[in-house]
Structure formats: structure tokens, C-alpha cells
Design an enzyme around this catalytic site. Structure first.
Site, PDB file in Angstrom:
ATOM      1  N   THR A 199       0.819  -1.309  -0.061  1.00 20.29           N
ATOM      2  CA  THR A 199       0.027   0.125   0.135  1.00 20.29           C
ATOM      3  C   THR A 199       0.887   1.441  -0.091  1.00 20.29           C
ATOM      4  O   THR A 199       2.064   1.245   0.181  1.00 20.29           O
ATOM      5  CB  THR A 199      -0.879   0.026   1.289  1.00 20.29           C
ATOM      6  OG1 THR A 199      -1.846  -1.087   1.367  1.00 20.29           O
ATOM      7  CG2 THR A 199      -1.793   1.208   1.214  1.00 20.29           C
ATOM      8  N   GLY A 246      -0.823  -2.876   6.189  1.00 22.65           N
ATOM      9  CA  GLY A 246      -2.151  -3.962   6.593  1.00 22.65           C
ATOM     10  C   GLY A 246      -2.567  -3.393   7.862  1.00 22.65           C
ATOM     11  O   GLY A 246      -2.713  -2.052   8.110  1.00 22.65           O
TER      12      GLY A 246
HETATM   13  N1  GLU Z   1      -5.530  -4.349   2.091  1.00 16.72           N
HETATM   14  C1  GLU Z   1      -5.007  -3.644   3.252  1.00 16.72           C
HETATM   15  C2  GLU Z   1      -6.047  -2.845   3.855  1.00 16.72           C
HETATM   16  O1  GLU Z   1      -6.953  -2.377   3.364  1.00 16.72           O
HETATM   17  C3  GLU Z   1      -3.829  -2.763   3.058  1.00 16.72           C
HETATM   18  C4  GLU Z   1      -2.780  -3.503   2.692  1.00 16.72           C
HETATM   19  C5  GLU Z   1      -1.533  -2.947   3.158  1.00 16.72           C
HETATM   20  O2  GLU Z   1      -1.218  -1.917   3.543  1.00 16.72           O
HETATM   21  O3  GLU Z   1      -0.488  -3.672   3.176  1.00 16.72           O
HETATM   22  O4  GLU Z   1      -6.171  -2.634   5.062  1.00 16.72           O
END
Ligand code: GLU
Length: 626
Positions: A411, A499
Site C-alpha cells: 500500500t 496492513g
Molecule cells: N489491504 C490492506 C487494507 O486494506 C492494506 C494493505 C497494506 O497496507 O498492506 O487494510
């Protein structure tokens, strides 16, 4: 937390004098390599991203008279070029915007949606067991309807001054002319090499001539330039109903495996899923913390509710006048409590009754604060609370625990503030670094694996699980783009990837800034720990070195992780200047810049100038837990 923490922490990389956007430092094939600068102070607006090319593209928009929404979309499109493993039109995100003219915060929910054909058991095998995580990631099954193109269009229509073609211009040029490969890009490619080799178009694009891109070489993505041109010419409907939609659907339903590699699971996405996609406006979350108004992203993200609940709990303890160790203990404990509630109650609000107002109420925080013992760490995982509107005296009986779910470490977050005080705090993602690994052939972008953010199977089948897949549902996110105001006026904004550690990175950085006396760059650079209602707390080595023993004596256990998050932020200083801040070291360093640097250029003030860290929070008597 106390001001003296600054002196305890290694703020490595925050070089004095690093106050302006860096000038290009070298060239490769005529393409300038942009310098990375973690702190910039000046006027005319500010941009902070993880990448100097993207920051430059955003800054150029501001310098040409564009506003924060314009610059945020332009920078995000540029990140689709230079950070293609973290963000791009194949993914989704959350756009939080402060509109200075109306003094309001609005959010756009650009989260991916599950296909209409996806049921609760989508990520279970024939025997009913959860699929191995990597198998789910590297598949068509994990691909949700991308929300990023619609988010850009909506942000520009609602808040911007530029047309989509104008906002995409810088990114198109960047994709055509290329950018200079740095160590971070090469390393991320290396980390994904096996995944990328499974898919023919991905290997062709990101492993040119079959090899990792060399540091210092120029990486071009003409396919993406043409895709952006198509969006510029026809609007984002080209993505959702036009020729791109057909390509996306065909790729998801029949992933383009490389010859000789095993087939992956096909996905369920259809043209109907794309055609019905919307990126709705949502009310932001809002809590007050020491006289500041903290706005965040509401469900389906758990970011705003979890950061907000933790702040409400912590406000009762008076961190601003606490020594380091009790302050950090309180931070870890409040985070565990807020995560217990996140895991139990937060999901897509169209499918789950999320008790959001209760989770963010002062009364509920008072009840949850009962479980925070200033002298001892609670056993973890701890139970969720009962945000039912009926709150009594301490102690409160335990509730069952719900598991955290899995989210990736990828991200990107960008923060833009313009001269008028408009702010865009925008986190976007394709989930894992490298997403599903599947590039749409000839289109130059990777598809997300966001649907692996769903909980594959309830940890306790007797308890409701708010984050199971369902047709059209958005998986729960942790993204926490945040904007802080005081009496409706802009103060600062920030966010991070990582995440579920996004939530703790944003929370810890806010506490460092508001209570710890650090300026925003120092607050970002400080060593991090992430307690997400697990028996051990993830922490960076420098954090464990500084606090592990003292916090260990209170019952905390740590697991060392090399890095947590990669934050960016901006702040409006009381003297009229604006500050941009990014990572000094993590993920190879980020890129902060301002439109106008102070007379005399880089040099003064020094990064530890107290003028960069004005007092933010009201002083209040801490309220004892009831
Ligand atoms: N998919 C994650 C979320 O929506 C973000 C992914 C990440 O930052 O690694 O929280």
C-alpha cells in the site's frame, strides 16, 4: 507522552537542512533521478508521498494553481507508475478530503467489491478448510472490482479544478519517459520475482529481458501511458463499461499464466460487477482528542473507528504529562482494546450492523478504559467490549475474542495540503506488494488481491464474524487516512501503508506529535511498536532497544520486525508555513516537498527547531477511569 522522548530516540536520517524538495541528483538516459527528502517547510502548499517523482508531479500541479484534490489525483496516478506494486488503477483506496471553503471533511470509499457471484465460502477448499494464503493471493479469485479509477473521477468532480486529462498528464509523461530504478523498486521486484514469473504479461513488463531491473536503469511503462490516455480521452467509464472492462474481466476469469507454470484459480468478476461499481461518499469518523478534531475513514475501513476508539480511551489517561514508559504502555494497551472491538464488530456497513457511534462514544471509552491497568499489561488477546449503549462501573465482564484476519504489508499513502488549506489524505493499495501478480495484458497495471482481506473462515463459528465474503461486499480494511482540525481549521494530516499495522502507525504518530512534543517528521521517524490484540507486540529493533526492558517489566512481550509502515503527512504551522514529512529511512525513504521554500533556500530551520512542533493539544485534567 513527554517531550524528552525526542532525545531518547534515534531519529536517523533526518538531516539538518533537508527542508526543500531535492534537486535532481543524477541522470540515467536523460531521466533525472529525484532526491528523497523527509522534511520540507515553506509556503504555497505541500506534498508528501513515498516517491520523489510522484511528489514532484503533485507539486507541479499545486505550483500551477491546482488544489489539493487535483494534486492528490495527479500524484496517485504517478504512483501507479513508480509504485506499481503498491498502488494503481487495478486497486482501491480511501480518499479523505478537507474542503477549506466549507470547512468540512468528506471521504470517498474507493474500496474494491466482491463479485456478485462470491459467497461466504469462496476462500475455502472442497473440504471446507481455508485456502493457503498465497494460493488465494495469486489467483483471479482474490481480485475485487477496482475502485481507484472511480475515486479519481469522483475526487476531481467534487473537489478538483482540473479535468481528468489534465490531472493524468504528469503520470502519462512519467510512464512514457520512465523513472530511474532505485534499490526499493529493485528489491520489491526481487521479492515478487517468483509470483511475477507465474504470469506472462507481468514477467514481460516487470522483468525486462527476463531479469530484475537494474538500479539506475530507466523503467518505462508505455502500456500504462496508453491506458491512462484512454481514461483521459473517454473518462473512467472506459474502465467500468468500456473496452478496459472487457480486458479486466477476461484476465480475471482466465489468468494469463506463463507457459509451463501451474494454473491458478480463476476469478468470479464479471462485466456486471464492474458496471455497477460505485465509490460512494461517506461520513468520516470523528473524535475529539485534547481539543483537536480527528477525522478518519469509516467502515468498511476499520481505520477511523480503531484509531478513534484508542484515542478516546487514551484521552482519559493524560499522556501529555506521562513519562515515556507509562505513556507507551497506555498506547499499547489501548490499541489492544480497540483492536479487540475492531475484530469483533467492523465490516462492510452495507452487510453488517457496525455499532460505529457507540465504538466512538466517550461513554464506551470510559467503560473500555476499565481494562487498562497502568501498572500491568492485560493478557492478550483480550475480549471485545459491549458497545451496546449501556455502560456501568468497572470491572466489565469479558467478551469472547475474535481473530484479526490477514492483511498484507503493502500500500501507499500520500498527503497533500494546498495554499488555501484544502487537504487530501489518500491511502491506496493493491493489497499485497505486487497484488495478485496478474497484469492485464497490454494495459500496464497489476490487479489487486484485495479480497484476501476478507476473513476466510470464522475463528469461532458460534460468534458472528463481520468480515466474511458476500456478493458485492467490501472487505474490511485497516487504511487510516486521517485529517486533524482545530475548531474547523486545518492542523495536520497523515496516513501509512502496512496492513493492520496502519492503524497503530497512525495512532502512534499522532501521539508522538500531539503528546510527545515531536514535530511531524520526528513523530514519523520515531521507532514503532504495533500491538494488535496479540500475545506479542511487533516492534522495530530501535523501539525494543529503547523500551523493551522497561515495558517487559510491565508484562509486554515483543517480536522484532525490521520495519513498520511508511507514513507521510503534512502540517499547517501557526506562522503560516506548511510542513511536509515523509520517512527518512523506512522503505528507502519518502519524499516531502513544498511549493515555495523559504528565502535562503534549504538550511534553516533545523529539523529539531521547536518552531516546527508547536503545542497542539489542549491541556486537560486526565479523567480517571470510572
Ligand atoms: N489491504 C490492506 C487494507 O486494506 C492494506 C494493505 C497494506 O497496507 O498492506 O487494510
Amino acid at each position: 507522552m513527554p517531550r524528552r522522548r525526542i532525545t531518547l530516540l534515534a531519529l536517523g536520517g533526518l538531516a539538518a537542512g533537508a527542508l526543500a524538495a531535492g534537486a535532481p541528483s543524477s541522470t540515467a538516459a536523460g531521466v533525472p533521478a529525484q532526491e528523497k527528502v523527509p522534511l520540507a517547510v515553506g509556503t504555497g502548499g505541500a506534498v508528501a508521498t513515498v516517491d520523489p517523482d510522484a511528489t514532484r508531479v503533485g507539486l507541479e500541479v499545486l505550483a500551477d494553481g491546482g488544489n489539493a484534490a487535483d494534486a492528490a489525483v495527479a500524484a496517485a496516478a504517478a504512483l501507479g507508475v513508480t509504485e506499481p506494486y503498491s498502488a494503481g488503477i487495478g486497486g482501491g483506496g480511501f480518499f479523505v478530503y478537507y474542503d477549506a471553503a466549507s470547512a468540512t471533511v468528506t471521504t470517498i470509499d474507493g474500496r474494491e467489491t466482491a463479485p456478485l457471484a462470491m459467497g461466504a465460502g469462496a476462500f475455502l477448499d472442497d473440504a471446507g478448510n481455508p485456502l493457503p494464503f498465497d494460493e488465494a493471493v495469486q489467483s483471479g479469485l482474490s481480485v475485487g472490482t477496482p475502485g481507484t479509477p472511480r475515486t479519481w473521477a469522483r475526487a476531481l468532480e467534487q473537489f478538483g479544478t482540473l479535468s481528468l486529462p489534465d490531472a493524468l498528464r504528469g503520470a502519462i509523461r512519467l510512464a512514457d519517459e520512465g523513472f530511474v530504478v532505485d534499490e526499493t523498486f529493485r528489491q520489491q521486484t526481487a521479492d515478487n520475482e517468483a509470483k511475477f514469473r507465474r504470469f506472462q504479461p507481468t514477467a514481460e513488463l516487470f522483468l525486462p529481458d527476463g531479469a530484475l531491473p537494474e538500479v539506475g536503469s530507466v523503467f518505462r511503462n508505455p502500456d500504462l501511458a496508453r491506458t491512462y490516455e484512454l481514461l483521459a480521452a473517454k473518462g473512467v467509464d472506459a474502465f467500468y463499461t468500456g473496452e478496459l472492462a472487457g480486458d479486466v474481466v477476461a484476465t480475471v476469469q482466465d489468468p494469463p499464466e506463463a507457459p509451463g507454470t501451474a494454473e491458478v484459480r480463476p476469478g468470479l468478476l464479471t462485466e456486471e460487477d464492474l458496471a455497477r461499481y460505485d465509490a460512494p461518499f461517506r461520513e468520516p469518523t470523528r473524535v475529539e482528542y485534547r481539543g483537536l478534531e480527528v477525522y478518519g475513514m469509516a467502515p468498511p475501513s476499520s481505520g477511523g473507528s480503531t484509531v478513534g476508539e484508542a484515542l478516546n480511551i487514551l484521552e482519559r489517561f493524560g499522556l501529555e504529562s506521562m513519562p515515556d514508559v507509562p505513556g507507551l504502555h497506555s498506547y499499547l494497551e489501548a490499541s489492544a482494546l480497540a483492536f479487540a472491538d475492531r475484530n469483533a464488530y467492523v465490516g462492510d456497513p452495507a452487510y453488517v450492523q457496525v455499532p460505529l457511534a457507540e465504538l466512538l462514544s466517550e461513554e464506551y471509552a470510559a467503560e473500555r478504559a476499565c481494562a487498562l491497568d497502568p501498572a500491568t499489561a492485560q493478557d492478550k488477546p483480550t475480549g471485545a467490549g459491549s458497545p451496546d449503549g449501556e455502560y456501568g462501573p468497572c470491572p466489565v465482564p469479558d467478551q469472547p475474542t475474535v481473530g484479526e484476519g490477514a492483511e498484507g504489508p503493502s500500500t501507499t499513502h500520500l498527503t497533500v495540503g494546498d495554499a488555501a488549506g484544502n487537504i487530501a489524505s489518500y491511502t491506496l493499495t493493491i493489497e499485497q506488494t505486487g497484488g495478485s501478480g496478474i497484469t492485464v495484458p497490454g494495459r500496464g497495471f497489476i490487479l489487486n488481491n484485495e479480497l484476501t482481506d476478507f476473513t476466510f473462515a470464522a475463528a469461532d463459528p458460534t460468534r458472528p464474524e463481520p468480515n466474511l465474503p458476500a456478493p458485492g461486499k467490501r472487505p474490511r480494511s485497516s487504511m487510516s487516512p486521517t485529517i486533524v482540525l482545530r475548531e474547523g481549521e486545518p492542523v495536520l494530516a497523515l496516513g501509512s501503508p502496512g496492513g493492520s499495522t496502519i492503524i497503530t502507525t497512525v495512532l502512534q504518530t499522532l501521539l508522538n506529535r500531539i503528546d510527545g512534543g515531536m514535530n511531524l517528521a520526528q513523530a514519523i521517524a520515531a521507532p514503532r511498536a504495533s500491538q494488535r490484540n496479540a500475545p506479542t507486540t511487533d516492534a522495530e529493533p530501535a523501539f525494543i532497544d529503547a523500551y523493551g526492558a522497561a515495558l517487559g517489566a510491565l508484562g509486554h512481550e515483543f517480536r522484532s520486525v525490521a520495519e513498520i509502515g511508511a507514513a507521510t503527512g503534512i502540517e499547517y504551522l501557526p506562522d503560516g508555513r506548511v510542513l511536509a514529512a515523509a520517512e527518512a529511512v523506512r522503505r528507502g525513504g519518502g519524499s516531502a516537498a513544498v511549493v515555495h521554500t523559504p528565502p535562503g533556500g534549504p538550511g534553516a530551520p533545523a529539523p529539531d527547531d521547536p518552531g516546527l512542533a508547536p503545542d497542539l493539544g489542549d491541556d486537560r485534567e486526565p479523567a480517571a477511569p470510572e
